[in-house]
Design a protein around this motif. Structure first.
Motif, short mmCIF file in Angstrom:
data_model
loop_
_atom_site.label_atom_id
_atom_site.label_comp_id
_atom_site.label_asym_id
_atom_site.label_seq_id
_atom_site.Cartn_x
_atom_site.Cartn_y
_atom_site.Cartn_z
N SER A 125 0.64 -1.13 -0.01
CA SER A 125 0.05 -0.06 0.03
C SER A 125 0.80 1.13 0.11
O SER A 125 0.43 2.34 -0.44
CB SER A 125 -0.72 0.09 1.51
OG SER A 125 -0.16 0.16 2.31
N SER A 280 -11.79 -9.84 -4.47
CA SER A 280 -10.88 -9.81 -5.43
C SER A 280 -9.99 -10.98 -5.60
O SER A 280 -9.28 -10.91 -6.70
CB SER A 280 -10.27 -8.39 -5.38
OG SER A 280 -11.02 -7.23 -5.49
N GLU A 308 -19.21 -6.99 -5.87
CA GLU A 308 -17.98 -6.05 -6.32
C GLU A 308 -16.79 -6.82 -6.14
O GLU A 308 -16.70 -7.42 -5.43
CB GLU A 308 -18.17 -4.76 -5.53
CG GLU A 308 -19.36 -3.92 -5.80
CD GLU A 308 -19.10 -2.62 -5.39
OE1 GLU A 308 -17.87 -2.22 -4.90
OE2 GLU A 308 -20.08 -1.78 -5.07
N LYS A 315 -14.58 -3.63 -10.36
CA LYS A 315 -13.75 -3.16 -9.16
C LYS A 315 -14.13 -1.95 -9.05
O LYS A 315 -14.10 -0.88 -9.94
CB LYS A 315 -12.39 -3.37 -9.69
CG LYS A 315 -11.38 -2.68 -8.56
CD LYS A 315 -9.88 -2.86 -8.81
CE LYS A 315 -8.86 -2.57 -7.90
NZ LYS A 315 -7.40 -2.64 -8.27
N THR A 316 -14.60 -1.25 -7.62
CA THR A 316 -15.01 0.17 -7.28
C THR A 316 -14.16 0.52 -6.10
O THR A 316 -13.31 -0.28 -5.54
CB THR A 316 -16.38 -0.14 -6.94
OG1 THR A 316 -16.51 -0.65 -5.77
CG2 THR A 316 -17.24 -0.61 -7.91
N GLU A 317 -14.24 1.72 -5.79
CA GLU A 317 -13.59 2.15 -4.72
C GLU A 317 -14.35 1.75 -3.41
O GLU A 317 -15.60 1.94 -3.24
CB GLU A 317 -13.46 3.60 -4.65
CG GLU A 317 -12.95 4.48 -3.52
CD GLU A 317 -13.07 5.84 -3.35
OE1 GLU A 317 -12.82 6.53 -2.41
OE2 GLU A 317 -13.55 6.31 -4.48
N ARG A 318 -13.95 0.94 -2.55
CA ARG A 318 -14.58 0.25 -1.19
C ARG A 318 -14.50 1.46 -0.24
O ARG A 318 -13.46 2.00 0.01
CB ARG A 318 -13.97 -0.77 -0.93
CG ARG A 318 -13.74 -2.00 -2.07
CD ARG A 318 -13.34 -3.33 -1.64
NE ARG A 318 -13.34 -4.15 -3.00
CZ ARG A 318 -12.95 -5.49 -2.65
NH1 ARG A 318 -12.51 -5.88 -1.58
NH2 ARG A 318 -12.80 -6.11 -3.81
N GLN A 319 -15.52 1.62 0.51
CA GLN A 319 -15.61 2.61 1.27
C GLN A 319 -16.42 1.99 2.79
O GLN A 319 -17.45 2.45 3.22
CB GLN A 319 -16.53 3.70 0.88
CG GLN A 319 -15.66 4.59 -0.26
CD GLN A 319 -16.41 5.73 -0.84
OE1 GLN A 319 -17.76 5.59 -0.61
NE2 GLN A 319 -15.90 6.43 -1.31
N SER A 325 -19.54 0.99 -0.45
CA SER A 325 -18.58 1.48 -1.47
C SER A 325 -19.15 2.58 -2.20
O SER A 325 -20.05 3.03 -1.75
CB SER A 325 -18.63 0.09 -2.57
OG SER A 325 -19.98 0.07 -3.27
N ALA A 326 -18.17 3.00 -3.27
CA ALA A 326 -18.73 4.17 -4.03
C ALA A 326 -19.98 3.91 -4.81
O ALA A 326 -20.66 5.15 -5.24
CB ALA A 326 -17.78 4.62 -4.81
N GLU A 327 -20.65 2.90 -4.98
CA GLU A 327 -21.68 2.50 -5.71
C GLU A 327 -22.99 1.94 -4.78
O GLU A 327 -24.08 2.26 -5.37
CB GLU A 327 -21.55 1.58 -7.10
CG GLU A 327 -20.14 2.04 -7.80
CD GLU A 327 -20.32 1.10 -9.03
OE1 GLU A 327 -20.97 0.02 -9.20
OE2 GLU A 327 -19.42 1.54 -9.86
#
Length: 461
Positions: A125, A280, A308, A315-319, A325-327
């Motif tokens: 990271s 993933s 996801e 693949k998305t931004e995970r939050q 997530s972003a979605e």
């Protein structure tokens, strides 16, 4: 009269001919093998070559599907097996166990301790471990400092060397990153082996650490419950504190209102989704291959899944800290597939269980950890373990049973009513420090306790 009869006969012949032509054109494939143009529908497809599941437009035959059979009686039996009613005595025992911070004696007036975190770069990271003190937690942590400068190598009370960082590099790269000096080591110092990833991730290179270095450690810090310091990915105390109390420690709502508001946020029965899975790693480890195969079978057999991650080509931004997530808002579904990348790896229960599931108010469906390991650390009546079912079909039917039965589903959330009376500010829960800082706090306590024990043994041999 004869004329009317003739007219009737002609009408019957014309109508029969119309029916015959209609049948030939519409259903001729039944008799002559000609197929009508098929509809295009959205459905899950599994690409065997890439091992990925994705939603694509694909031709599908319109065919009669067998009516799904359900067995309410069997699902009731499963429910009774999984949900164990708690007596008042049970509840008091659980409250004491869950609220761990309340059980720790104060270290506020004990001696200062400095911990050197040796590898400040935390791996792929690229994040850096920052120095900090624990003054706001002095009651439980005592005077405790995390330092990152190697100028403390000879004077720090302990040095933490992270195996997780080393596992990201080849043996020559690890050697170049340099271990603490073993030739003139401060012998009063504690060297701590720290590891956060499952053991299965190092199966391809088990000798990352040479025997000489391995023997230099005198304390362990990992997810294993038999470590000197258990590196928890989460706990019930912090979940309840953050979901039920405000920053000042006041209960936000009654138990009844909490349950009511929880269900208002959920998709109703019959919606497109009732479960989520973000993943993933499809095949990097043997455990990941097992979990993905099990997940694929659940999808093939009708799991109502929102997915996801790279395994799904999505693949998305995970939050997760913001609810998904972003979605997608995770709190809208009822279940999360807390599937680990290691199968029956002792004590390995990650953030998928604690953060992705509990912090988003979902019931985790567990695959990977041994049932005994989960039972040892999980709050009561809080999760569904895949190994408790006779088949995938039974597991899916039980999830459907809970999806349409709010009363039964809410029994998996009642553990969040287990809190002591009075204020419970979540800032005082050690887990609120975060995974690493919590372990540093506990390490400071361990060092003081070891010193006190050693001093006592010297005074009273």
């Amino acid at each position: 009269m004869a004329r009317n009869s003739s007219t009737t006969t002609i009408a019957i012949i014309v109508f029969s001919a119309y029916i015959f032509v209609h049948v030939i054109f519409d259903y001729g494939h039944v008799f002559f093998g000609h197929k009508r143009e098929r509809d295009i529908t959205e459905e899950f497809m599994i690409d065997v070559s890439t091992k990925k599941i994705r939603k694509i437009s694909a031709p599908s035959k319109k065919k009669k599907t067998a009516k799904k059979t359900t067995n309410p009686g069997k699902m009731e039996l499963y429910h009774k097996k999984l949900i164990k009613p708690l007596t008042n005595e049970d509840k008091e025992r659980w409250i004491k166990k869950i609220w761990e911070t309340n059980q720790l004696e104060s270290h506020e007036n004990r001696e200062e301790v400095n911990i050197l975190w040796w590898f400040t770069n935390t791996g792929k990271s690229g994040k850096k471990r920052e120095a900090r003190n624990f003054d706001e937690f002095k009651d439980k942590c005592g005077p405790c400092n995390l330092v990152t400068s190697r100028s403390f190598e000879k004077t720090a009370d302990a040095i933490v060397v992270s195996n997780t960082v080393m596992s990201h590099y080849t043996a020559p790269q690890v050697a170049r990153r340099k271990f603490p000096d073993m030739t003139s080591r401060n012998l009063s110092q504690i060297w701590v082996f720290e590891n956060k990833e499952s053991g299965i991730k190092q199966e391809h290179e088990p000798r990352t650490i040479n025997p000489e270095v391995d023997a230099a450690y005198n304390a362990t810090m990992s997810y294993r419950t038999d470590s000197d310091i258990t590196r928890h990915f989460g706990d019930a105390e912090s979940v309840i504190a953050q979901l039920r109390f405000d920053a000042d420690g006041n209960l936000v709502s009654s138990n009844e209102d909490y349950a009511k508001n929880l269900m208002k946020r959920k998709f109703p029965y019959g919606s497109e989704y009732n479960t989520a899975w973000f993943v993933s790693n499809c095949d990097y480890t043997s455990g990941a291959r097992k979990r993905f195969a099990f997940g694929k079978e659940m999808i093939e057999k009708g799991l109502k899944l929102y997915s996801e991650g790279e395994c799904f080509g999505h693949k998305t931004e995970r939050q997760f800290h913001r609810g998904g997530s972003a979605e997608f808002p995770l709190q809208r579904v009822k279940f999360y597939l807390a599937f680990e990348n290691a199968y029956h790896c002792n004590d390995y229960i990650s953030e998928k269980f604690w953060r992705n599931s509990f912090m988003n108010e979902l019931v985790p469906v567990v695959f990977g950890p041994h049932p005994d390991d989960v039972r040892r650390v999980a709050p009561p009546n809080s999760y569904i373990h895949s190994e408790d079912f006779d088949s995938v079909e039974d597991l899916l039917e039980y999830m459907d049973f809970l999806d349409k039965n709010d009363t039964a589903y809410l029994e998996f959330h009642k553990w969040k009513n287990l809190y002591p009376s009075g204020k419970n500010p979540h800032s005082k829960c050690l887990q609120h420090l975060g995974t690493v800082n919590r372990t540093i706090c506990l390490l400071c306590r361990l060092i003081r306790d070891r010193r006190a024990k050693k001093s006592a043994s010297l005074t009273n041999p």
